[in-house]
Design a protein around this motif. Structure first.
Motif, PDB file in Angstrom:
ATOM      1  N   GLU A  14     -12.104  42.377  58.133  1.00 57.09           N
ATOM      2  CA  GLU A  14     -13.077  41.295  58.263  1.00 57.09           C
ATOM      3  C   GLU A  14     -12.373  39.976  58.574  1.00 57.09           C
ATOM      4  OE1 GLU A  14     -15.328  40.108  54.767  1.00 57.09           O
ATOM      5  OE2 GLU A  14     -13.833  41.035  53.440  1.00 57.09           O
ATOM      6  N   SER A  15     -11.153  39.802  58.059  1.00 56.50           N
ATOM      7  CA  SER A  15     -10.405  38.584  58.365  1.00 56.50           C
ATOM      8  C   SER A  15      -9.912  38.586  59.804  1.00 56.50           C
ATOM      9  CB  SER A  15      -9.232  38.438  57.392  1.00 56.50           C
ATOM     10  OG  SER A  15      -9.697  38.379  56.051  1.00 56.50           O
ATOM     11  N   THR A  16      -9.445  39.750  60.277  1.00 58.97           N
ATOM     12  CA  THR A  16      -9.029  39.848  61.681  1.00 58.97           C
ATOM     13  C   THR A  16     -10.215  39.604  62.601  1.00 58.97           C
ATOM     14  OG1 THR A  16      -7.377  41.484  61.005  1.00 58.97           O
ATOM     15  CG2 THR A  16      -7.813  41.289  63.366  1.00 58.97           C
ATOM     16  N   GLY A  17     -11.401  40.013  62.174  1.00 59.46           N
ATOM     17  CA  GLY A  17     -12.608  39.817  62.971  1.00 59.46           C
ATOM     18  C   GLY A  17     -13.177  38.411  62.913  1.00 59.46           C
ATOM     19  N   THR A  18     -12.578  37.538  62.113  1.00 56.44           N
ATOM     20  CA  THR A  18     -12.984  36.139  62.068  1.00 56.44           C
ATOM     21  C   THR A  18     -12.273  35.394  63.193  1.00 56.44           C
ATOM     22  OG1 THR A  18     -13.284  36.255  59.663  1.00 56.44           O
ATOM     23  CG2 THR A  18     -13.029  34.053  60.639  1.00 56.44           C
ATOM     24  N   PRO A  19     -12.998  34.855  64.169  1.00 50.18           N
ATOM     25  CA  PRO A  19     -12.343  34.314  65.377  1.00 50.18           C
ATOM     26  C   PRO A  19     -11.226  33.314  65.091  1.00 50.18           C
ATOM     27  CG  PRO A  19     -14.700  34.478  65.735  1.00 50.18           C
ATOM     28  CD  PRO A  19     -14.475  34.824  64.294  1.00 50.18           C
ATOM     29  N   ALA A  20     -11.429  32.413  64.153  1.00 48.89           N
ATOM     30  CA  ALA A  20     -10.403  31.401  63.892  1.00 48.89           C
ATOM     31  C   ALA A  20      -9.122  32.034  63.346  1.00 48.89           C
ATOM     32  CB  ALA A  20     -10.937  30.357  62.913  1.00 48.89           C
ATOM     33  N   ILE A  21      -9.244  33.065  62.498  1.00 44.37           N
ATOM     34  CA  ILE A  21      -8.061  33.733  61.944  1.00 44.37           C
ATOM     35  C   ILE A  21      -7.378  34.573  63.017  1.00 44.37           C
ATOM     36  CG2 ILE A  21      -7.255  35.392  60.230  1.00 44.37           C
ATOM     37  CD1 ILE A  21      -9.471  34.489  58.381  1.00 44.37           C
ATOM     38  N   TYR A  22      -8.170  35.281  63.801  1.00 45.97           N
ATOM     39  CA  TYR A  22      -7.610  36.054  64.915  1.00 45.97           C
ATOM     40  C   TYR A  22      -6.795  35.137  65.818  1.00 45.97           C
ATOM     41  CZ  TYR A  22      -7.436  39.337  68.874  1.00 45.97           C
ATOM     42  OH  TYR A  22      -7.010  40.169  69.888  1.00 45.97           O
ATOM     43  N   GLN A  23      -7.330  33.958  66.093  1.00 47.07           N
ATOM     44  CA  GLN A  23      -6.649  33.029  66.993  1.00 47.07           C
ATOM     45  C   GLN A  23      -5.341  32.527  66.390  1.00 47.07           C
ATOM     46  OE1 GLN A  23      -8.236  32.551  70.068  1.00 47.07           O
ATOM     47  NE2 GLN A  23      -6.186  31.875  70.671  1.00 47.07           N
ATOM     48  N   LEU A  24      -5.327  32.292  65.073  1.00 47.21           N
ATOM     49  CA  LEU A  24      -4.093  31.891  64.400  1.00 47.21           C
ATOM     50  C   LEU A  24      -2.988  32.921  64.640  1.00 47.21           C
ATOM     51  CD1 LEU A  24      -5.266  30.618  60.873  1.00 47.21           C
ATOM     52  CD2 LEU A  24      -4.003  29.280  62.569  1.00 47.21           C
ATOM     53  N   ALA A  25      -3.319  34.196  64.396  1.00 49.87           N
ATOM     54  CA  ALA A  25      -2.324  35.264  64.557  1.00 49.87           C
ATOM     55  C   ALA A  25      -1.934  35.427  66.023  1.00 49.87           C
ATOM     56  CB  ALA A  25      -2.878  36.569  63.990  1.00 49.87           C
ATOM     57  N   TYR A  26      -2.917  35.386  66.905  1.00 53.09           N
ATOM     58  CA  TYR A  26      -2.651  35.563  68.342  1.00 53.09           C
ATOM     59  C   TYR A  26      -1.744  34.441  68.851  1.00 53.09           C
ATOM     60  CZ  TYR A  26      -3.535  36.465  73.292  1.00 53.09           C
ATOM     61  OH  TYR A  26      -3.390  36.758  74.637  1.00 53.09           O
ATOM     62  N   ASP A  27      -2.048  33.196  68.480  1.00 49.46           N
ATOM     63  CA  ASP A  27      -1.246  32.071  68.947  1.00 49.46           C
ATOM     64  C   ASP A  27       0.173  32.127  68.396  1.00 49.46           C
ATOM     65  OD1 ASP A  27      -3.416  31.135  70.336  1.00 49.46           O
ATOM     66  OD2 ASP A  27      -3.920  29.551  68.908  1.00 49.46           O
ATOM     67  N   TYR A  28       0.301  32.500  67.137  1.00 49.35           N
ATOM     68  CA  TYR A  28       1.634  32.623  66.536  1.00 49.35           C
ATOM     69  C   TYR A  28       2.506  33.591  67.340  1.00 49.35           C
ATOM     70  CZ  TYR A  28       4.888  35.337  63.695  1.00 49.35           C
ATOM     71  OH  TYR A  28       5.971  36.061  63.277  1.00 49.35           O
ATOM     72  N   VAL A  29       1.960  34.769  67.633  1.00 45.35           N
ATOM     73  CA  VAL A  29       2.746  35.757  68.377  1.00 45.35           C
ATOM     74  C   VAL A  29       2.988  35.301  69.809  1.00 45.35           C
ATOM     75  CG1 VAL A  29       2.790  38.124  69.231  1.00 45.35           C
ATOM     76  CG2 VAL A  29       1.921  37.658  66.937  1.00 45.35           C
ATOM     77  N   THR A  30       1.949  34.838  70.480  1.00 46.75           N
ATOM     78  CA  THR A  30       2.028  34.552  71.911  1.00 46.75           C
ATOM     79  C   THR A  30       2.898  33.339  72.193  1.00 46.75           C
ATOM     80  OG1 THR A  30      -0.195  35.473  72.154  1.00 46.75           O
ATOM     81  CG2 THR A  30       0.652  34.138  73.980  1.00 46.75           C
ATOM     82  N   GLN A  31       2.710  32.281  71.429  1.00 48.38           N
ATOM     83  CA  GLN A  31       3.412  31.032  71.723  1.00 48.38           C
ATOM     84  C   GLN A  31       4.854  31.021  71.233  1.00 48.38           C
ATOM     85  OE1 GLN A  31       1.070  27.667  70.344  1.00 48.38           O
ATOM     86  NE2 GLN A  31      -0.825  28.550  71.161  1.00 48.38           N
ATOM     87  N   ASP A  32       5.121  31.668  70.090  1.00 47.31           N
ATOM     88  CA  ASP A  32       6.441  31.522  69.477  1.00 47.31           C
ATOM     89  C   ASP A  32       7.252  32.816  69.389  1.00 47.31           C
ATOM     90  OD1 ASP A  32       5.670  28.919  69.165  1.00 47.31           O
ATOM     91  OD2 ASP A  32       5.443  28.989  66.991  1.00 47.31           O
ATOM     92  N   VAL A  33       6.598  33.947  69.063  1.00 46.24           N
ATOM     93  CA  VAL A  33       7.371  35.176  68.867  1.00 46.24           C
ATOM     94  C   VAL A  33       7.780  35.789  70.201  1.00 46.24           C
ATOM     95  CG1 VAL A  33       7.343  37.518  67.942  1.00 46.24           C
ATOM     96  CG2 VAL A  33       6.324  35.648  66.638  1.00 46.24           C
ATOM     97  N   LEU A  34       6.856  35.895  71.137  1.00 49.48           N
ATOM     98  CA  LEU A  34       7.198  36.526  72.413  1.00 49.48           C
ATOM     99  C   LEU A  34       8.373  35.838  73.107  1.00 49.48           C
ATOM    100  CD1 LEU A  34       4.671  38.190  71.839  1.00 49.48           C
ATOM    101  CD2 LEU A  34       3.964  37.830  74.203  1.00 49.48           C
ATOM    102  N   PRO A  35       8.420  34.499  73.193  1.00 49.79           N
ATOM    103  CA  PRO A  35       9.603  33.860  73.780  1.00 49.79           C
ATOM    104  C   PRO A  35      10.878  34.117  72.968  1.00 49.79           C
ATOM    105  CG  PRO A  35       7.759  32.330  73.750  1.00 49.79           C
ATOM    106  CD  PRO A  35       7.350  33.510  72.920  1.00 49.79           C
ATOM    107  N   SER A  36      10.737  34.268  71.640  1.00 47.62           N
ATOM    108  CA  SER A  36      11.919  34.504  70.797  1.00 47.62           C
ATOM    109  C   SER A  36      12.503  35.892  71.012  1.00 47.62           C
ATOM    110  CB  SER A  36      11.559  34.329  69.318  1.00 47.62           C
ATOM    111  OG  SER A  36      11.192  33.005  69.028  1.00 47.62           O
TER     112      SER A  36
END
Length: 461
Positions: free
Chosen positions: A300-322
């Motif tokens: 249910e937390s993953t399905g909450t758009p704001a929380i999903y976006q937090l996790a998605y942005d963390y991976v996309t913006q910072d982890v993938l380049p690392s």
């Protein structure tokens, strides 16, 4: 009561009788046996007495139990796992466990003790101040170090046969760091001869393990009984996805794990980094954020758009380049992970995933923070994760969490003291155990303060 079947096989001793082992490593060994290769079987034990009811139930079922798996589409499968052929009863001195580990038939000793169970500081050295470590330095066996030290000393005395020590936890570089901690432990005990023997008679391969395995709820047993007719007192459930990557460095033989889908590799590093930073860190992010919103379950937390976006942005913006370049398709892995977290049938709890934050921050999150700064990037997305944890622990301090927070290295008095101080955010940002060298960075402290303000504003909406 100890149950033993098929005593002629080589033994894989596993320490840690929790759900994850029984849904993961035991499943792979079972698949080998089911395919006709019965040369290896598992002996299961536990360091602490909290698993005694489970061990008793398994012993009465001859080590067998049903594994329920479920896909994101709700497809359930049931399989009776048969690889545990010996259940070792718990005793205060762990005498039965130590005797099993010293037996020459035991050729692999694996363990799941979770990140906090390695008692390592932010430099990955043994935390000598911990009361359990101090007890084991005096001859106890409360920790994996005291237990393995006694076991290997007994093995050396009885037969001296080599053995592989295999981590099955999310600790980065787990084999290397466990070995380093064990050697430091033995040096503190001045066990020179045992240290030399371990150097030449053991191996500690690094591994990466993956399968989401929630704590079984009562309805698992009900579904198992309905589907199979078996009144299982120790069922376990997990997602359909499973992965195991191991450095192929065994000193006393191993099962033919490659025949059942285990990836035997020269280095687990790219798999490990992707899993720890993409899956484990975002899992914790979702659990902390969901808890703060009053939600109970990961899906249910993953399905909450704001929380999903937090996790998605963390991976996309910072982890993938690392992590680029990588032999893995990291963006595809991110998408698969978030789909797995969205599985409504797993019903994994935020409480389970939110645990052990004081180990997860330095292990899963701080490396990405550091690497972003090293390449001249401000880790705005990643800073949201420790900000969430700060507010999560602030709620804990205020006795305002909806559940009991569990953390193997929680210093409750120190955390209460931090939140009672004049500036808790500064105290948090300057904690070397959490943030290493960044604890001395004013820009990081400012970023963390801004991130905490952002989370508070988000929660107030």
């Amino acid at each position: 009561m100890s149950k033993s079947l098929n005593t002629s096989s080589a033994v894989w001793l596993h320490i840690g009788a929790g759900s994850f082992h029984r849904a993961h490593q035991a499943w792979y060994l079972h698949r080998l046996i089911a395919g006709g290769d019965s040369r290896w079987s598992i002996a299961l034990a536990n360091i602490r007495d909290d698993a005694a009811p489970l061990l008793n139930a398994l012993a009465e079922q001859n080590g067998q139990y049903v594994l329920e798996t479920v896909t994101p589409q709700g497809e359930r499968q049931y399989e009776t796992i048969t690889s545990i052929r010996k259940v070792i009863p718990w005793d205060n001195e762990l005498a039965a466990l130590i005797a099993e580990g010293a037996h020459p038939q035991t050729r692999v000793i694996s363990f799941t003790v979770t990140e906090g169970g390695y008692y390592l500081d932010n430099q990955f050295n043994l935390d000598q101040s911990n009361v359990d470590i101090q007890a084991d330095l005096l001859g106890g066996c409360r920790t994996i170090y005291g237990t393995i030290a006694q076991l290997l000393a007994h093995r050396k005395q009885l037969n001296g046969d080599p053995v592989t020590l295999l981590n099955c936890d999310n600790l980065r570089h787990n084999g290397e760091r466990f070995r380093h901690g064990l050697m430091q432990f033995l040096q503190l005990r001045q066990e020179t001869a045992l240290t030399a023997w371990i150097e030449s008679h053991t191996r500690c391969p690094n591994t990466m393990v993956d399968r989401i395995t929630p704590r079984p709820s009562p309805d698992v047993a009900q579904r198992v009984a309905q589907a199979t007719g078996f009144q299982d007192r120790a069922p376990v459930m997990g997602e359909a996805f499973i992965q195991w990557v191991i450095e192929d460095d065994f000193i006393a033989g191993r099962p033919a794990l490659e025949n059942v889908g285990v990836e035997l590799v020269a280095s687990v590093l790219p798999y490990e980094e992707a899993k720890i930073r993409i899956l484990n860190a975002s899992h914790s992010c979702i659990a902390w954020a969901g808890t703060l919103l009053g939600q109970n379950f990961i899906h249910e937390s993953t399905g909450t758009p704001a929380i999903y976006q937090l996790a998605y942005d963390y991976v996309t913006q910072d982890v993938l380049p690392s992590l680029t370049p990588s032999p893995l398709d990291l963006a595809a892995y991110r998408d698969v992970v978030l789909e797995r977290f969205s599985n409504p049938y797993i019903r994994d709890t935020n409480q389970r995933v939110a645990a052990d934050g004081f180990s997860k921050i330095p292990g899963f999150i701080t490396p990405t923070l550091q690497e972003c700064y090293q390449r001249g990037q401000v880790p705005t997305a990643t800073a949201m994760l420790p900000a969430l944890f700060f507010i999560f622990m602030q709620r804990w301090h205020q006795h305002n969490l909806p559940y009991d927070y569990q953390d193997g290295i929680l210093d409750a008095a120190a955390v209460h003291q931090m939140f009672n101080s004049a500036d808790p955010v500064t105290a948090f940002a300057t904690d070397e155990k959490l943030f290493g060298s960044l604890a001395h960075s004013e820009p990081f402290a400012q970023l963390l303060r801004q991130s905490i303000d952002t989370v508070n504003h988000w929660l107030a909406q």
